[in-house]
Write a protein that holds these residues in place. Structure first.
Motif, mmCIF file in Angstrom:
data_model
loop_
_atom_site.group_PDB
_atom_site.id
_atom_site.type_symbol
_atom_site.label_atom_id
_atom_site.label_comp_id
_atom_site.label_asym_id
_atom_site.label_seq_id
_atom_site.Cartn_x
_atom_site.Cartn_y
_atom_site.Cartn_z
ATOM 1 N N THR A 28 -34.232 -8.632 27.491
ATOM 2 C CA THR A 28 -32.653 -8.779 27.256
ATOM 3 C C THR A 28 -32.140 -7.653 27.247
ATOM 4 N N PRO A 29 -30.857 -7.640 27.347
ATOM 5 C CA PRO A 29 -29.979 -6.438 27.284
ATOM 6 C C PRO A 29 -30.196 -5.339 26.010
ATOM 7 N N GLU A 30 -30.540 -6.023 24.880
ATOM 8 C CA GLU A 30 -30.661 -5.360 23.645
ATOM 9 C C GLU A 30 -32.264 -4.503 23.896
ATOM 10 N N ARG A 31 -33.157 -5.273 24.380
ATOM 11 C CA ARG A 31 -34.613 -4.767 24.270
ATOM 12 C C ARG A 31 -34.472 -3.570 25.577
ATOM 13 N N VAL A 32 -34.000 -3.910 26.625
ATOM 14 C CA VAL A 32 -33.779 -2.968 27.599
ATOM 15 C C VAL A 32 -32.948 -1.633 27.241
ATOM 16 N N ALA A 33 -31.806 -1.850 26.417
ATOM 17 C CA ALA A 33 -31.114 -0.872 25.904
ATOM 18 C C ALA A 33 -32.002 -0.087 24.837
ATOM 19 N N HIS A 34 -32.796 -0.657 24.204
ATOM 20 C CA HIS A 34 -33.623 0.168 23.133
ATOM 21 C C HIS A 34 -34.491 1.130 23.985
ATOM 22 N N ALA A 35 -35.021 0.472 24.906
ATOM 23 C CA ALA A 35 -36.149 1.197 25.569
ATOM 24 C C ALA A 35 -35.498 2.432 26.443
ATOM 25 N N MET A 36 -34.108 2.152 26.992
ATOM 26 C CA MET A 36 -33.458 2.936 27.868
ATOM 27 C C MET A 36 -33.184 4.476 26.873
ATOM 28 N N ASP A 37 -32.713 3.960 25.468
ATOM 29 C CA ASP A 37 -32.423 5.062 24.728
ATOM 30 C C ASP A 37 -33.551 5.966 24.293
ATOM 31 N N GLY A 38 -34.846 5.481 24.151
ATOM 32 C CA GLY A 38 -35.885 6.365 24.162
ATOM 33 C C GLY A 38 -36.077 7.267 25.277
#
Lengths: 249, 437
Positions: free
Chosen positions: A204-214
């Protein structure tokens, strides 16, 4: 070098993944400059990010396929952010593989949006960041570019070109303190993929964004998101041709 | 490739000819004006149990990405947001300001647009009425490309038709809502076991004044004759306003499983746990636990695999509620089929602006039933008969099989509603109701 992202320039900001990531930055009080195609959608997003805690949000409306405007857009970005910590390219279209196979015009549009437009922006952004001696330059690419496959080689080719360009850029800028990230995403449930059926490996966009943030705060080079795509694509890359044809993947 | 879309109960399926997820009004207008689609329907998070959010062979508009908050005034508690924002996000983002939605359904995975289109109700209906009662205005896009600002003052007919209008008046773009103040997310709850239905009804009369949230759990093992009466109030003392991040257990993988056995087992365990574990007497608990007890298992419906399940939610008018409930339960008993979960709520006199709103004063009972094919359909038809005879009605959001006759008799303002219907908007539910209605 680890430096929190406080000012970000985002191209294709109303895309679901960019929006999700902007929300993470906004919740930390970042300053954001958003570039997108639709004025109303951008204004709404700016309001949303403002409510979520962004310090300042500015917007610029542009059709990113029009490379003539890129110089102006980049200059505006620097004007409103000072020295951005991040420039993120998130605009792309998926097109239709089956239609594209017999329709060169459609292929050309895809190449224009997914490859020519980001390369033009990357050229300008890389030089700006090089002068600045800091910052992070990231673009959303795709696992589709890892190997030409019958199911999506047109889209895949644009992403392979983008990934190759980012790889070269990363090495060119390595000594300057500028980090370049090639974000290779697996399939994500977004408006771009609305018509496709979703399987187990979808994110999902939220999960990917969270991983991207790291990753965006300190990494460089090629990053697979979610991380399980690295081993999967490792296998896909070395699959014998006969299997790729049989599986029709 | 399987591109079917399912209702939450897993019984209804429908493959749209085209799925499209707009992020702007411009995207939407493009699709409306393309002339390529014979019908349109908006869909949010897909929590409608039956076919309300399915549009076989038409265009399905996935609204999940129209999900931006537009403005919020912490002084007045007025929120403006796009229709794809979920109740979960409103709760998470705004609770710290001391405000929350005054009416919420039993799950947070519902979009604001979906909450309007089904005019959802909560456990506090007696006090607060429906979701639509707190809606100040909405923006609606029609298939001819026009966009209307609707409220009680302007375009009020369209406003009334859109609330509870099952998404058939056009696509809801955004909403303006009045939130309510809260001091904390702590709640005071009281549970009273009862061992006959008459006690249940006298308990309600006794406690309506002092408590805001009322719900009833009926114990399937006793033929739903015994159960717990649950009441709750917001704590008036200042306290924690941060929504807890709870671990959730996911079952999405089970969606294609050939049997519904895992679901039946989980429901059985749940009921058993409920029967044993709960003390009576007042206790401190969280809003999360009172309002969304099932949200710990976000995709619990997948446990019912391919067969899926039905939910029969009716409202039984106050005067006949007790006898009608008794009759419903007797019908189930004689059928030999077992209810998986039975939950009740009360509806009060506060009316909604919505023409097609479900609640009328009375007792609302939701009965979950496993899908055993014809046998279950027959039982549900008999239940419908009881509901029709007592002057009650069914909730379209939960329905996958009611007859057009029952629908027409339950919704007397249907004709008035039809005048506001967007000619190019349709759902599988709507086509089913039109067939012989």
């Amino acid at each position: 070098m680890k430096r929190p992202i406080k000012a970000a320039l985002v191209f294709g900001a109303t895309s679901a993944i960019a929006t999700a990531y902007c929300r993470i930055l906004a919740s930390r009080g970042a300053v954001l400059h958003l570039v997108g195609r639709d004025h109303d959608a951008l204004q709404n997003l700016a309001g949303d990010l403002d409510l979520r805690g962004a310090t300042k949000v500015s917007v610029a409306v542009a059709d990113l396929c029009d490379t003539e405007q890129h110089k102006k857009l980049v200059t505006e970005g620097w004007e409103s952010l000072g020295e951005p910590d991040l420039a993120l390219l998130a605009h792309a279209t998926l097109g239709s593989q089956s239609e594209g196979e017999t329709d060169w015009k459609q292929q050309r549009t895809l190449i224009q949006t997914n490859l020519i437009s980001p390369l033009s922006l990357l050229t300008l952004l890389a030089n700006r960041f090089e002068q600045q001696h800091s910052g992070c330059l990231a673009a959303i690419s795709s696992v589709a570019g890892d190997r030409g496959r019958p199911s999506n080689y047109i889209y895949g080719a644009t992403k392979a070109g983008l990934s190759c360009y980012l790889g070269g850029l990363q090495h060119r800028l390595a000594a300057t303190g500028v980090r370049v990230l090639d974000l290779r995403l697996g399939p994500v449930d977004t408006p771009m993929t609305a018509g496709l059926s979703k399987g187990l490996l979808w994110s999902t966009p939220e999960r990917v964004a969270h991983a991207m943030d790291g990753k965006l705060a300190r990494h460089h080079g090629t990053v697979y998101l979610p991380a399980y795509w690295r081993p999967i694509m490792g296998v896909v890359r070395v699959l014998p041709d006969i299997l790729v044809q049989r599986l029709g993947i | 490739m399987d591109r079917s879309t399912y209702g939450w109960g897993g019984v209804s399926t429908g493959t749209p000819a085209y799925t499209f997820a707009p992020t702007s009004v411009r995207d939407l207008k493009q699709i409306f004006s393309s002339g390529e689609h014979k019908s349109f329907l908006g869909r949010g998070l897909g929590r409608s149990y039956g076919d309300c959010a399915l549009n076989t062979d038409g265009a399905l508009i996935d609204c999940r990405f129209l999900n931006r908050l537009l403005s919020f005034d912490p002084e007045t508690g007025i929120l403006k947001c796009e229709a794809g924002v979920s109740i979960l996000n409103v709760n998470r983002l705004l609770s710290t300001t001391g405000w929350m939605l005054p009416v919420v359904p039993g799950t947070q995975w519902v979009t604001i647009g979906g909450a309007i289109a089904n005019d959802v109700h909560g456990k506090n209906h007696v006090q607060e009425g429906c979701f639509g009662a707190h809606l100040i205005a909405l923006k609606l896009a029609r298939s001819n490309g026009e966009v209307f600002d609707c409220s009680l003052e302007s375009n009020n007919e369209l406003f009334a038709a859109t609330i509870g209008g099952l998404g058939l008046t056009g696509l809801i773009l955004s909403a303006k809502l009045q939130l309510r103040r809260i001091q904390s997310l702590t709640m005071k709850a009281r549970r009273i076991p009862f061992d006959q239905l008459s006690t249940l009804f006298s308990l309600a009369d006794e406690h309506f004044e002092a408590w805001e949230y009322h719900s009833v759990w009926l114990d399937p093992a006793t033929g739903c004759r015994k159960g717990h009466y649950i009441m709750a109030n917001h704590s008036q003392r200042q306290g924690n306003l941060t929504w807890p991040a709870k671990r959730r257990i996911r079952f999405g993988v089970m969606a294609g499983f050939p049997s519904d056995l895992p679901g039946r087992l989980v429901m059985k365990t749940g009921n058993l746990w409920y029967r044993r574990g709960i003390r009576s007497g007042a206790q401190e608990t969280t809003a999360d636990a009172v309002l969304y007890p099932l949200d710990r298992l976000p995709d619990w419906n997948a446990l019912f695999g391919k067969p899926g399940f039905f939910q029969h939610q009716s409202v039984l008018p106050t005067a006949v509620a007790e006898s009608a409930l008794d009759e419903l339960l007797s019908v189930i008993e004689t059928s030999g089929q077992r209810v998986l979960l039975a939950v009740g709520k009360w509806f009060g006199p506060r009316s909604s602006p919505g023409l097609m709103s479900f609640p009328v004063p009375g007792f609302s009972i939701a009965l979950d039933l496993a899908n055993h094919g014809t046998k279950t359909h027959k039982l549900l038809d008999t239940l419908d008969g009881v509901v029709a005879d007592c002057g009650g009605k069914l909730y379209p959001a939960k329905d996958a099989r009611m007859s057009p006759t029952l629908f027409t008799s339950g919704y007397p303002k249907l004709e008035q509603f039809t005048q506001q219907h967007d000619p190019l908007f349709a759902s599988d539910f709507w086509r089913r109701m039109e067939q012989s209605g």
